[in-house]
Scaffold this motif. Structure first.
Motif, PDB file in Angstrom:
ATOM      1  N   ILE A 716      -2.624  11.843  41.302  1.00  0.00           N
ATOM      2  CA  ILE A 716      -1.421  11.094  40.942  1.00  0.00           C
ATOM      3  C   ILE A 716      -1.803   9.781  40.271  1.00  0.00           C
ATOM      4  CG2 ILE A 716       0.666  10.027  41.815  1.00  0.00           C
ATOM      5  CD1 ILE A 716       0.632  13.076  41.962  1.00  0.00           C
ATOM      6  N   LYS A 717      -2.745   9.066  40.867  1.00  0.00           N
ATOM      7  CA  LYS A 717      -3.184   7.796  40.287  1.00  0.00           C
ATOM      8  C   LYS A 717      -3.804   8.025  38.916  1.00  0.00           C
ATOM      9  CE  LYS A 717      -6.409   3.980  41.056  1.00  0.00           C
ATOM     10  NZ  LYS A 717      -7.431   3.413  41.959  1.00  0.00           N
ATOM     11  N   TYR A 718      -4.636   9.059  38.804  1.00  0.00           N
ATOM     12  CA  TYR A 718      -5.259   9.359  37.516  1.00  0.00           C
ATOM     13  C   TYR A 718      -4.200   9.647  36.458  1.00  0.00           C
ATOM     14  CZ  TYR A 718      -8.100  11.710  33.982  1.00  0.00           C
ATOM     15  OH  TYR A 718      -8.696  12.067  32.811  1.00  0.00           O
ATOM     16  N   GLY A 719      -3.205  10.455  36.833  1.00  0.00           N
ATOM     17  CA  GLY A 719      -2.165  10.803  35.875  1.00  0.00           C
ATOM     18  C   GLY A 719      -1.367   9.600  35.413  1.00  0.00           C
ATOM     19  N   ALA A 720      -1.030   8.709  36.344  1.00  0.00           N
ATOM     20  CA  ALA A 720      -0.258   7.523  35.988  1.00  0.00           C
ATOM     21  C   ALA A 720      -1.038   6.624  35.038  1.00  0.00           C
ATOM     22  CB  ALA A 720       0.128   6.765  37.256  1.00  0.00           C
ATOM     23  N   ASN A 721      -2.316   6.416  35.326  1.00  0.00           N
ATOM     24  CA  ASN A 721      -3.126   5.549  34.478  1.00  0.00           C
ATOM     25  C   ASN A 721      -3.423   6.194  33.128  1.00  0.00           C
ATOM     26  OD1 ASN A 721      -3.911   2.976  35.921  1.00  0.00           O
ATOM     27  ND2 ASN A 721      -4.418   4.473  37.482  1.00  0.00           N
ATOM     28  N   TYR A 722      -3.638   7.498  33.136  1.00  0.00           N
ATOM     29  CA  TYR A 722      -3.904   8.194  31.879  1.00  0.00           C
ATOM     30  C   TYR A 722      -2.681   8.110  30.962  1.00  0.00           C
ATOM     31  CZ  TYR A 722      -6.399  11.559  28.954  1.00  0.00           C
ATOM     32  OH  TYR A 722      -7.085  12.162  27.932  1.00  0.00           O
ATOM     33  N   SER A 723      -1.486   8.258  31.551  1.00  0.00           N
ATOM     34  CA  SER A 723      -0.254   8.135  30.772  1.00  0.00           C
ATOM     35  C   SER A 723      -0.127   6.733  30.198  1.00  0.00           C
ATOM     36  CB  SER A 723       0.956   8.436  31.662  1.00  0.00           C
ATOM     37  OG  SER A 723       0.896   9.733  32.176  1.00  0.00           O
ATOM     38  N   ARG A 724      -0.429   5.734  31.026  1.00  0.00           N
ATOM     39  CA  ARG A 724      -0.335   4.346  30.568  1.00  0.00           C
ATOM     40  C   ARG A 724      -1.230   4.099  29.365  1.00  0.00           C
ATOM     41  NH1 ARG A 724      -3.913   0.552  31.402  1.00  0.00           N
ATOM     42  NH2 ARG A 724      -4.936   1.722  33.067  1.00  0.00           N
ATOM     43  N   VAL A 725      -2.470   4.599  29.437  1.00  0.00           N
ATOM     44  CA  VAL A 725      -3.416   4.369  28.351  1.00  0.00           C
ATOM     45  C   VAL A 725      -2.987   5.109  27.089  1.00  0.00           C
ATOM     46  CG1 VAL A 725      -5.798   4.722  27.594  1.00  0.00           C
ATOM     47  CG2 VAL A 725      -5.331   3.920  29.922  1.00  0.00           C
ATOM     48  N   MET A 726      -2.537   6.353  27.241  1.00  0.00           N
ATOM     49  CA  MET A 726      -2.139   7.129  26.068  1.00  0.00           C
ATOM     50  C   MET A 726      -0.956   6.490  25.362  1.00  0.00           C
ATOM     51  SD  MET A 726      -1.007  11.145  25.750  1.00  0.00           S
ATOM     52  CE  MET A 726      -2.622  11.757  26.201  1.00  0.00           C
ATOM     53  N   LEU A 727       0.070   6.125  26.115  1.00  0.00           N
ATOM     54  CA  LEU A 727       1.256   5.518  25.500  1.00  0.00           C
ATOM     55  C   LEU A 727       0.940   4.145  24.921  1.00  0.00           C
ATOM     56  CD1 LEU A 727       3.914   6.537  28.171  1.00  0.00           C
ATOM     57  CD2 LEU A 727       3.674   7.462  25.865  1.00  0.00           C
ATOM     58  N   GLY A 728       0.104   3.376  25.630  1.00  0.00           N
ATOM     59  CA  GLY A 728      -0.272   2.059  25.123  1.00  0.00           C
ATOM     60  C   GLY A 728      -1.065   2.146  23.834  1.00  0.00           C
ATOM     61  N   THR A 729      -1.979   3.128  23.755  1.00  0.00           N
ATOM     62  CA  THR A 729      -2.766   3.303  22.536  1.00  0.00           C
ATOM     63  C   THR A 729      -1.887   3.739  21.372  1.00  0.00           C
ATOM     64  OG1 THR A 729      -4.690   3.925  23.868  1.00  0.00           O
ATOM     65  CG2 THR A 729      -4.740   4.504  21.532  1.00  0.00           C
ATOM     66  N   TRP A 730      -0.984   4.671  21.645  1.00  0.00           N
ATOM     67  CA  TRP A 730      -0.068   5.123  20.582  1.00  0.00           C
ATOM     68  C   TRP A 730       0.772   3.954  20.066  1.00  0.00           C
ATOM     69  CZ3 TRP A 730       5.347   5.185  20.646  1.00  0.00           C
ATOM     70  CH2 TRP A 730       5.934   5.819  19.552  1.00  0.00           C
ATOM     71  N   LEU A 731       1.290   3.141  20.975  1.00  0.00           N
ATOM     72  CA  LEU A 731       2.093   1.992  20.561  1.00  0.00           C
ATOM     73  C   LEU A 731       1.270   1.032  19.714  1.00  0.00           C
ATOM     74  CD1 LEU A 731       4.766   0.388  20.816  1.00  0.00           C
ATOM     75  CD2 LEU A 731       3.812  -0.679  22.864  1.00  0.00           C
ATOM     76  N   ARG A 732       0.033   0.776  20.126  1.00  0.00           N
ATOM     77  CA  ARG A 732      -0.814  -0.174  19.393  1.00  0.00           C
ATOM     78  C   ARG A 732      -1.239   0.374  18.038  1.00  0.00           C
ATOM     79  NH1 ARG A 732      -5.966  -0.654  22.456  1.00  0.00           N
ATOM     80  NH2 ARG A 732      -6.663   1.061  21.113  1.00  0.00           N
ATOM     81  N   GLU A 733      -1.713   1.611  18.008  1.00  0.00           N
ATOM     82  CA  GLU A 733      -2.310   2.156  16.784  1.00  0.00           C
ATOM     83  C   GLU A 733      -1.278   2.718  15.802  1.00  0.00           C
ATOM     84  OE1 GLU A 733      -5.329   1.732  16.065  1.00  0.00           O
ATOM     85  OE2 GLU A 733      -6.123   1.068  17.990  1.00  0.00           O
ATOM     86  N   TYR A 734      -0.240   3.369  16.308  1.00  0.00           N
ATOM     87  CA  TYR A 734       0.706   4.037  15.423  1.00  0.00           C
ATOM     88  C   TYR A 734       1.934   3.182  15.110  1.00  0.00           C
ATOM     89  CZ  TYR A 734      -1.683   8.547  15.530  1.00  0.00           C
ATOM     90  OH  TYR A 734      -2.589   9.566  15.357  1.00  0.00           O
ATOM     91  N   VAL A 735       2.399   2.409  16.102  1.00  0.00           N
ATOM     92  CA  VAL A 735       3.615   1.638  15.897  1.00  0.00           C
ATOM     93  C   VAL A 735       3.304   0.245  15.347  1.00  0.00           C
ATOM     94  CG1 VAL A 735       5.664   0.671  17.004  1.00  0.00           C
ATOM     95  CG2 VAL A 735       4.801   2.910  17.705  1.00  0.00           C
ATOM     96  N   LEU A 736       2.440  -0.481  16.062  1.00  0.00           N
ATOM     97  CA  LEU A 736       2.160  -1.863  15.668  1.00  0.00           C
ATOM     98  C   LEU A 736       1.231  -1.945  14.464  1.00  0.00           C
ATOM     99  CD1 LEU A 736       1.769  -3.509  19.196  1.00  0.00           C
ATOM    100  CD2 LEU A 736       3.792  -3.377  17.740  1.00  0.00           C
ATOM    101  N   ARG A 737       0.275  -1.010  14.372  1.00  0.00           N
ATOM    102  CA  ARG A 737      -0.693  -1.066  13.277  1.00  0.00           C
ATOM    103  C   ARG A 737      -0.398  -0.069  12.164  1.00  0.00           C
ATOM    104  NH1 ARG A 737      -6.530  -1.691  16.467  1.00  0.00           N
ATOM    105  NH2 ARG A 737      -6.125  -3.761  17.342  1.00  0.00           N
ATOM    106  N   GLY A 738       0.584   0.781  12.387  1.00  0.00           N
ATOM    107  CA  GLY A 738       0.940   1.739  11.349  1.00  0.00           C
ATOM    108  C   GLY A 738      -0.188   2.679  11.012  1.00  0.00           C
TER     109      GLY A 738
END
Length: 758
Positions: A716-738
């Motif tokens: 459960i902990k692994y899944g929560a943290n993995y989700s956080r990292v994936m969504l955070g990376t997508w937001l940084r690389e795809y949304v904020l940095r285009g």
């Protein structure tokens, strides 16, 4: 600076908005907004009468500030205090949790709520009252042991709040309970030392309250001949009971019957009307008093009789008014103080203070600012539109804060043993009793404002307590994000590596292995590592991540290059160091694998083939396309869920996001932004895809670990943290940095004679 921005970015956005809105508000209404109560403060600046309707707390502050400027200056100071309150609440929350977004939620209502901005523009006591309450929170909740000195300071601040708005007196209840039971609860009473400590801080806190109030009440006694705090007690209590008193049930007492309103129950006026316009009128009652009792005595006796004989009616009125605080839309309820009084107007608002209202306003502003009160219509209209279109804290959100604070305070979930539980109780309990106490007299949206500084911090601390999101001791809990490469750990590790091996010792193909305390399992992995992939020499680089079990020595004996990080940061930190070191040492290709024997090294040629053929830029294995074993059904499900999520986010089909056997050009791995110390697989995958790299999955095999257990926590902990990292990376690389605006182009690495196999 980059670390600071990453950690506090949400606060900085809110802060920018809060500052901008305050500048607009200040420019929109000059020199300041003046309410009915304002003239009571102004009219008492010289005589400082403690017997007036309002206590002297805000009057004294106003008198001090007006020594340095006019009303516009006071408004500016109050806006500045609003900003400082938000920052103080943010910082206090960050003392208990590492999650900046939670602390930003606490600061947000104070920063951008339009009702907060409007009251700061008014020369009113609310902003001082809020500041004193936040000061009390700081004194009691600062990190470290709650000493008697801090308790005494908190008591003095609470007393000062009472002398600003007398409703603050009800906070003495949660204040006293906090001193008795905070930070240990009943356990602190089981030892002699604990009882002595609790008794000391409780007595000191109460002494702080009593000494300040006694000093003020003594000043009151000099003027009135008796102890007191304010002259408002009788008329406010009378105003509340007059709205629901059943005159037919009154005893045969001519004086009490004279106090009962003439209107039928269903036609009664508001609390405000009976408080200020009826009781407050010198011409009321019109009939002469029947005996030696004066109006104040009769009103007090009338109010007490109604409370004692109609308690259910009183409770119903109070609960109804209390519930108004949590409705979605801030509207004017029947017989309530008009909500428009607390709304920004597109013009300068004049409140009725008598037959010569405009002249009164103009006389005061001319005296202190040498200008007439006025509004910038465009800016004022902007602030009104902002407020009318949702620029305030939604009532149901305050209810959520209240619920979370209560649940945390009573010990639901992990809160039972959390130190945050005490903070949740103090913030939520203080807000709850202030709102209930205010509702016991009269409802007004103005009286909700103290909740903006109390309910959010109580709710957030309650949430953090229940789910174990409090600040962890050093070395435990979720690791903070890393600084950009190279940080101090990287620099020290690379320096030691170069002193041992020279500048460019590695082969064109480097297999990077991150290892932390893998002494028992790494040997067979290194022994089975091929020395060539076709005609390409292979070097094995083991990045030892602060291990303490001799992993580095065993890896060297097995023939691997070893780079030792002086501090354990996590697999993400070790792999990032390996990518950059391989690239700096002249490698053309980088392959990653694990130190626990889960992957088949003999599949290396199949992994490298698409890179060498030029058909892909990043190749990763997939257990779903090949074969894989799972240590739990939750992980089996997680692999599929995260693959689906990554496919949605990147719009490219992915079957396995966390496969650790992967290959890429050395410069690609070194060019990706990597800041996650753990759960780094998705950060790398989405990072290279955002750079336009062609990603290919190939069927491969994954076994269970040959030694030890995963260091990434439970499923459960692994899944929560993995989700956080994936969504955070997508937001940084795809949304904020285009990301993915242009295809990745590989840098051609120069060939040197210094490269040799390990």
């Amino acid at each position: 600076m980059s670390t600071f921005l990453r950690r506090h970015w949400l606060l900085l956005l809110l802060l920018a908005g809060g500052v901008a809105l305050r500048v607009v508000t200040w420019l929109a209404y000059q020199p300041a907004l003046l309410y009915i109560d304002t003239f009571r403060y102004l009219g008492n600046l010289e005589e400082l009468r403690p017997t007036d309707l309002n206590p002297l707390g805000y009057t004294l502050l106003l008198k001090f500030l007006l020594e340095f400027g006019g009303f516009a200056w006071v408004q500016a100071v109050q806006h500045l205090v609003g900003i400082l309150l938000a920052l103080a609440l943010y910082r206090l929350t960050m003392r208990y949790t590492d999650r900046g977004w939670l602390a930003a939620i606490v600061a947000a209502p104070v920063l951008v709520d339009a009702y907060q901005l409007q009251i700061e523009a008014n020369l009113m006591s609310e902003i001082l009252f809020q500041a004193l309450l936040v000061g009390m929170l700081w004194a009691l909740l600062s990190r470290g042991e709650l000493t008697w000195k801090r308790a005494a300071l908190a008591g003095a601040l609470l007393a000062a709040a009472v002398l600003t708005r007398t409703i603050g007196l009800v906070v003495a209840v949660p204040f006293g309970l906090f001193l008795l039971f905070a930070f240990g609860g009943l356990k602190t009473w089981k030892t002699r030392a604990g009882r002595r400590h609790v008794a000391g801080r409780t007595l000191a806190g109460l002494a702080g309250v009593v000494l300040v109030l006694f000093g003020y009440m003594s000043y009151y006694a000099v003027h009135a001949g008796q102890f007191g705090l304010t002259g408002a007690t009788n008329n406010v209590l009378y105003g509340r009971t007059a709205t629901f008193a059943d005159c037919s049930k009154l005893p045969d007492d001519e004086g009490l019957r004279l106090m009962c309103p003439e209107e039928p129950l269903d036609e009664r006026q508001s609390v405000d009307y009976y408080t200020h316009f009826q009781y407050g009128s010198a011409d009321w009652p019109e009939e002469p008093l029947p005996d030696e009792r004066d109006k104040a005595t009769l009103a007090r006796q009338f109010s007490y009789w109604v409370i004692l004989h109609q308690p259910l009616d009183l409770i119903g009125e109070v609960l109804y008014d209390f519930g108004k605080n949590f409705v979605p839309v801030k509207e004017t309820f029947h017989n309530d103080v008009p909500a428009e009084r607390w709304h920004f107007q597109s013009h300068y608002p004049y409140h009725d203070v008598g037959t010569e209202t405009p002249q009164v306003y103009q006389a005061w502003t001319l005296a202190y600012d040498d200008e007439l009160p006025h509004a910038d219509r465009a800016l004022a209209s902007f602030m009104r539109d902002y407020q009318q279109n949702g620029g305030y804290t939604w009532g149901p959100l305050l209810a959520v804060f209240l619920l979370l604070g209560i649940l945390g305070a009573v010990g639901v979930g992990k809160a039972r043993r959390s130190p945050l539980r005490s903070g949740a109780f103090l913030g939520t309990g203080s807000a709850l009793i202030i709102l209930a106490g205010s509702s016991a007299f009269e409802f007004s949206w103005r009286y909700q404002l103290p909740a903006l500084v109390l309910l959010p911090i109580g709710g957030v601390l309650g949430l953090a307590a229940m789910f174990g999101m409090g600040k962890k001791p050093a070395g435990s809990g979720r690791r903070p994000k890393m600084d950009d490469y190279p940080d101090d750990v990287d620099t020290a590790a690379v320096s030691e590596f170069r002193s041992r091996y020279g500048e460019a010792p590695l082969s064109p193909l480097v297999v990077v292995i991150a290892a932390y305390n893998e002494a028992k399992g790494i040997t067979p992995v290194l022994q089975n590592m091929p020395t060539h992939c076709g005609d390409i020499p292979v070097s094995t680089l083991v990045v030892v991540d602060g291990a303490t079990d001799g992993t580095a020595e065993i890896a060297r004996e097995a023939g691997a290059y070893v780079c030792e990080a002086p501090k354990n940061r996590g697999q993400g930190g070790a792999l990032r160091l390996g990518y950059h070191l391989a690239n700096e040492c002249g490698a053309d290709w980088v392959v990653t694998t694990d130190a626990d024997g889960q992957y088949d090294n003999n599949e290396l040629p199949m992994l490298m083939k698409p890179l060498l053929d030029g058909t892909a830029d990043f190749v990763t294995g997939s257990r779903r396309l090949g074969s894989g074993k799972y240590d739990s059904s939750v992980r089996w499900l997680g692999v599929r869920v995260f693959a689906w999520l990554a496919s949605i986010l990147t719009m490219q089909k992915i079957t396995d996001t966390s496969f650790g056997f992967r290959a890429m050009p050395a410069d690609l791995g070194a060019s990706v932004t990597l800041r996650e110390p753990q759960y780094q697989a998705s950060e790398l995958l989405l990072g290279v895809m955002a750079k336009g790299a062609r990603v290919l999955e190939v069927p491969m095999t994954m076994e269970l670990r040959n030694n030890g257990a995963s260091k990434k926590g439970g499923s459960i902990k692994y899944g929560a943290n993995y989700s956080r990292v994936m969504l955070g990376t997508w937001l940084r690389e795809y949304v904020l940095r285009g990301g993915k605006r242009r295809p990745y182009v590989r840098r051609t690495a120069p060939q040197t004679d210094e490269r040799k196999p390990a």
